[in-house]
Structure formats: C-alpha cells, structure tokens
Design a protein around this motif. Structure first.
Motif, PDB file in Angstrom:
ATOM      1  N   GLN A 309       0.817  -1.209   0.000  1.00 48.25           N
ATOM      2  CA  GLN A 309       0.000   0.000   0.000  1.00 48.25           C
ATOM      3  C   GLN A 309       0.852   1.262   0.000  1.00 48.25           C
ATOM      4  N   ALA A 310       2.082   1.152   0.504  1.00 51.31           N
ATOM      5  CA  ALA A 310       2.994   2.295   0.396  1.00 51.31           C
ATOM      6  C   ALA A 310       3.261   2.600  -1.078  1.00 51.31           C
ATOM      7  N   ALA A 311       3.386   1.558  -1.885  1.00 50.35           N
ATOM      8  CA  ALA A 311       3.598   1.752  -3.317  1.00 50.35           C
ATOM      9  C   ALA A 311       2.387   2.421  -3.958  1.00 50.35           C
ATOM     10  N   THR A 312       1.186   1.986  -3.577  1.00 51.74           N
ATOM     11  CA  THR A 312      -0.033   2.597  -4.102  1.00 51.74           C
ATOM     12  C   THR A 312      -0.104   4.068  -3.711  1.00 51.74           C
ATOM     13  N   MET A 313       0.207   4.361  -2.457  1.00 50.18           N
ATOM     14  CA  MET A 313       0.169   5.742  -1.994  1.00 50.18           C
ATOM     15  C   MET A 313       1.215   6.591  -2.703  1.00 50.18           C
ATOM     16  N   GLY A 314       2.375   5.988  -2.991  1.00 44.74           N
ATOM     17  CA  GLY A 314       3.431   6.723  -3.674  1.00 44.74           C
ATOM     18  C   GLY A 314       2.991   7.248  -5.029  1.00 44.74           C
ATOM     19  N   ASP A 315       2.143   6.487  -5.718  1.00 42.98           N
ATOM     20  CA  ASP A 315       1.621   6.953  -7.006  1.00 42.98           C
ATOM     21  C   ASP A 315       0.838   8.247  -6.834  1.00 42.98           C
ATOM     22  N   PHE A 316       0.039   8.327  -5.772  1.00 41.55           N
ATOM     23  CA  PHE A 316      -0.764   9.517  -5.538  1.00 41.55           C
ATOM     24  C   PHE A 316       0.086  10.682  -5.033  1.00 41.55           C
ATOM     25  N   VAL A 317       1.090  10.391  -4.213  1.00 38.83           N
ATOM     26  CA  VAL A 317       1.984  11.452  -3.745  1.00 38.83           C
ATOM     27  C   VAL A 317       2.692  12.092  -4.927  1.00 38.83           C
ATOM     28  N   ALA A 318       3.100  11.265  -5.894  1.00 38.72           N
ATOM     29  CA  ALA A 318       3.741  11.790  -7.103  1.00 38.72           C
ATOM     30  C   ALA A 318       2.750  12.583  -7.948  1.00 38.72           C
ATOM     31  N   SER A 319       1.498  12.142  -7.973  1.00 43.17           N
ATOM     32  CA  SER A 319       0.509  12.813  -8.824  1.00 43.17           C
ATOM     33  C   SER A 319       0.200  14.229  -8.361  1.00 43.17           C
ATOM     34  N   VAL A 320       0.368  14.500  -7.051  1.00 37.83           N
ATOM     35  CA  VAL A 320       0.123  15.863  -6.564  1.00 37.83           C
ATOM     36  C   VAL A 320       1.395  16.686  -6.507  1.00 37.83           C
ATOM     37  N   GLY A 321       2.520  16.105  -6.935  1.00 35.40           N
ATOM     38  CA  GLY A 321       3.750  16.865  -7.096  1.00 35.40           C
ATOM     39  C   GLY A 321       4.644  16.945  -5.888  1.00 35.40           C
ATOM     40  N   ASN A 322       4.354  16.200  -4.814  1.00 35.23           N
ATOM     41  CA  ASN A 322       5.225  16.239  -3.642  1.00 35.23           C
ATOM     42  C   ASN A 322       6.529  15.491  -3.861  1.00 35.23           C
ATOM     43  N   ILE A 323       6.509  14.506  -4.749  1.00 35.91           N
ATOM     44  CA  ILE A 323       7.719  13.808  -5.165  1.00 35.91           C
ATOM     45  C   ILE A 323       7.724  13.751  -6.680  1.00 35.91           C
ATOM     46  N   ASP A 324       8.909  13.611  -7.257  1.00 39.27           N
ATOM     47  CA  ASP A 324       9.022  13.646  -8.715  1.00 39.27           C
ATOM     48  C   ASP A 324       8.430  12.400  -9.362  1.00 39.27           C
ATOM     49  N   GLU A 325       8.631  11.260  -8.734  1.00 34.86           N
ATOM     50  CA  GLU A 325       8.085  10.010  -9.246  1.00 34.86           C
ATOM     51  C   GLU A 325       7.919   9.042  -8.079  1.00 34.86           C
ATOM     52  N   PRO A 326       7.052   8.034  -8.217  1.00 35.47           N
ATOM     53  CA  PRO A 326       6.855   7.092  -7.104  1.00 35.47           C
ATOM     54  C   PRO A 326       8.176   6.465  -6.672  1.00 35.47           C
ATOM     55  N   VAL A 327       8.351   6.339  -5.353  1.00 29.60           N
ATOM     56  CA  VAL A 327       9.570   5.767  -4.795  1.00 29.60           C
ATOM     57  C   VAL A 327       9.413   4.254  -4.707  1.00 29.60           C
ATOM     58  N   ALA A 328      10.362   3.517  -5.271  1.00 28.04           N
ATOM     59  CA  ALA A 328      10.313   2.064  -5.213  1.00 28.04           C
ATOM     60  C   ALA A 328      10.390   1.595  -3.766  1.00 28.04           C
ATOM     61  N   THR A 329       9.617   0.576  -3.426  1.00 26.99           N
ATOM     62  CA  THR A 329       9.626   0.101  -2.038  1.00 26.99           C
ATOM     63  C   THR A 329      11.002  -0.402  -1.626  1.00 26.99           C
ATOM     64  N   ALA A 330      11.776  -0.913  -2.566  1.00 22.81           N
ATOM     65  CA  ALA A 330      13.134  -1.372  -2.243  1.00 22.81           C
ATOM     66  C   ALA A 330      14.017  -0.221  -1.816  1.00 22.81           C
ATOM     67  N   ASP A 331      13.722   0.993  -2.305  1.00 19.11           N
ATOM     68  CA  ASP A 331      14.486   2.181  -1.921  1.00 19.11           C
ATOM     69  C   ASP A 331      13.944   2.817  -0.650  1.00 19.11           C
ATOM     70  N   LEU A 332      12.645   2.622  -0.395  1.00 19.56           N
ATOM     71  CA  LEU A 332      11.993   3.267   0.742  1.00 19.56           C
ATOM     72  C   LEU A 332      12.156   2.492   2.040  1.00 19.56           C
ATOM     73  N   PHE A 333      12.161   1.165   1.953  1.00 12.75           N
ATOM     74  CA  PHE A 333      12.187   0.331   3.149  1.00 12.75           C
ATOM     75  C   PHE A 333      13.567  -0.286   3.366  1.00 12.75           C
ATOM     76  N   ALA A 334      13.999  -0.303   4.621  1.00 13.71           N
ATOM     77  CA  ALA A 334      15.240  -0.961   5.021  1.00 13.71           C
ATOM     78  C   ALA A 334      14.861  -2.028   6.052  1.00 13.71           C
ATOM     79  N   VAL A 335      14.436  -3.184   5.579  1.00 10.32           N
ATOM     80  CA  VAL A 335      13.815  -4.196   6.439  1.00 10.32           C
ATOM     81  C   VAL A 335      14.825  -5.154   7.064  1.00 10.32           C
TER      82      VAL A 335
END
Length: 343
Positions: A309-335
């Motif tokens: 769902q973080a990936a799904t939300m990233g699409d919307f965050v990018a659509s409103v211009g807060n980020i340039d493009e959706p952030v890959a979960t592999a780059d966002l999470f350090a599990v």
C-alpha cells in the motif's frame, strides 16, 4: 550528546530547522560503522504511540548509543532537519519519508508504526445523504446547496490527503478530488474546532480527534481509512544510512519498537496514559484511552505488512507533485534490521 532518560527527554518544540536553500547540499550518506550517539525526532501525534511507550518505559536506555530526542511540530520541519543531517531517526508519516528518499537522502523505513489510522467524519446531513446516494453524494449535495462539500484535511501529499484522494478518485471514480469537493488545509488538532464551527462539512482525521468528533451527535462517520485502502501505512520509524549501517543500533531500535508495540497491545490504557503525558495539548488520559478502542488505533512494527500500500500511496503522492516520481519500495524500506530479529 546526552543520553535519553525519562528525566532528560528533550520535549521542547524549538528544534533547529535548516533553511530550505541549504537542504540540497546536505543530502546523502553520512558514513557507516560504529555509532555512539544519535538524534531522534518525533511529531507529537497519537499514531506515534511506540515512541511514548519507549520514552516513558525507558526502552531507549537499552539502545547501544546515546539517544537524544527532539520534538517537532510538523512533518515538513522534520524533513528539513533530517535532510540537513541534524536528525538521524524520525517517527513521522510515511509521506515525509517518501519526500526524503525522493530527494536523494540515503535512508529507509526500519519499521512501521501505525496503519489504517483515519476516519472520514461529516455532518449527519452529509452522512445520511451518502448512505442514500453513495458515489452521487457529491453531485447531489452541490445541486441541493449550490456549492460543493467542504472537506478539511491536512496539506496535499500528506497521508490523510492521499487516502481522501484515493477514496474519491479510485473508489468512486467521480473525477479528480479538486473537481468534486472544496478542500481546505486543516491541521488534525484543529479539525474538531473547524467542523464544529460549521466552517467545513467533513474531514479526514486521526485519533484521538476522530473520537472527539464522533462523540458529538451532530456528526457521524463516513468511512474508515482501513476500508478505503486496506493496511495503508500512516507513521513509520525512519533512519538515515549511518544508523542503518550501525547494525547493532538499528536492530536495537527495532527491537525496542517491537517491544513497545507489544506493550501497547497488552496494556492499552497504560500506553494511552503515556501518550497523553507526552503529547499534552489537551489530550487527556481518558481521551487517549477512549481512542484506543477505535479501529483507527492500529499499531504494528512489521514493515512488510505495509509495503504494497505504500507503493499505491506513492503513485498519488507523485501525482500531486510532492515527489518527482513514485519511490520504489526497495528504496523506501530498510527491512534488514527487522528481519534479522525474526531469524
């Protein structure tokens, strides 16, 4: 730096924030290996429940590094401090974490903290109309009142804004949010006052404010965010590369976070009292405890449960211009730190 104890937690709101013009030059890796001290930032919101438990129960004392805690009033202020290098770890929303990674900061989500954490509340008139009309509620309201439904929510790109956007645009398919409702920026702490004053017709709000609105007979619930976007993340434990590379420290932070989640599950009233004592700002123990009964009080540590769902939300965050493009979960999470504790 001064080690954190219950006596010396820095709860002042005056944490230094770098000017935006200096942020770009400070991004990136700050080193790896041994780590003697770190600064942890938090925003005083209910979804950061693990922090209140860790603070009041002394869990930070078990981290093998001196931990200094700084309180910030907003997520954007933490973003600036984190990007400047003055903050190593943050407890805040998933969307500020996306912004930092998008800007090139080498950092990642060590653990999830909360999910499904909002309720869409509205006047009983709007709720009754929604129960009758469903997706045509917005059109019908505008036709009857000569204006759109006024929705109060935090700024564009914030977690609640993204969930609201998803509810309107994806679940109902009635067009872009801006063409359907009149949205105004309303901070969570002001949502109760703003809807009760009649300035807005509806809001999307976290606990304990959703509980306050729900106690007023003039308002009711439209939807729960967990039903809109199941298992969506709200707040996370986010660390820079320096902390991630210090494996013992990273694993200890996650271990204490997991212990705090378990404490919250087993002793919700005590956890609520801890939250009230740290948050202040009118959040009483009784209110914090009542909010624990809400579906929007959903606390966890496992980061794997929120990655999709973080990936799904990233699409919307990018659509409103807060980020340039959706952030890959592999780059966002350090599990790795969480996974190491499970083995």
């Amino acid at each position: 730096m001064t080690p954190l104890t219950r006596r010396n937690v820095l709860r002042g709101a005056g944490a230094s924030v770098v000017a935006a013009s200096t942020v770009a030059g400070c991004l990136g890796r700050r080193g790896s290996g041994a780590l003697d001290a770190l600064t942890l930032a938090y925003v005083p919101i209910y979804p950061n429940m693990q922090h209140y438990v860790m603070s009041e129960e002394g869990y930070y004392d078990d981290v093998p590094a001196d931990v200094t805690v700084e309180r910030f009033s907003t997520g954007p202020s933490v973003v600036k401090a984190f990007a400047s290098g003055s903050v190593d770890v943050a407890l805040f929303g998933i969307t500020p974490a996306m912004v930092l990674v998008d800007k090139g900061t080498e950092a990642g989500v060590l653990a999830a903290s909360s999910r499904n954490g909002f309720k869409l509340m509205a006047t009983t008139e709007v709720v009754d109309l929604y129960e009758r009309e469903g997706p045509t509620t917005f059109e019908r309201f505008e036709r009857e009142h000569g204006r759109r439904i006024r929705f109060g929510a935090p700024p564009d790109g914030s977690v609640p804004d993204i969930v609201l956007r998803y509810w309107i645009e994806e679940e109902f398919g009635v067009g872009e949010m801006e063409s359907v409702v009149d949205k105004s920026n309303v901070p969570p702490a002001k949502a109760v006052q703003t809807i009760q004053s009649g300035d807005i017709d509806a809001t999307i709000v976290q606990e304990p404010f959703a509980t306050i609105v729900g106690q007023d007979d003039a308002f009711d619930g439209l939807a729960w965010s967990g039903a809109v976007l199941e298992d969506h993340p709200v707040t996370v434990l986010f660390a820079n590369q320096r902390v991630i590379d210090a494996r013992e420290v990273a694993q200890s932070l996650v271990e204490q976070h997991v212990a705090a989640t378990e404490f919250t599950t087993e002793s919700p009233d005590t956890a609520a009292a801890h939250a009230a004592s740290v948050i202040g700002s009118g959040v009483s123990e009784d209110l914090a405890a009542a909010a624990m009964q809400s579906r929007a009080a959903d606390f966890l540590s496992n980061p794997h449960t929120v990655t999709d769902q973080a990936a799904t939300m990233g699409d919307f965050v990018a659509s409103v211009g807060n980020i340039d493009e959706p952030v890959a979960t592999a780059d966002l999470f350090a599990v790795e730190a969480y996974d190491a504790l499970q083995s």
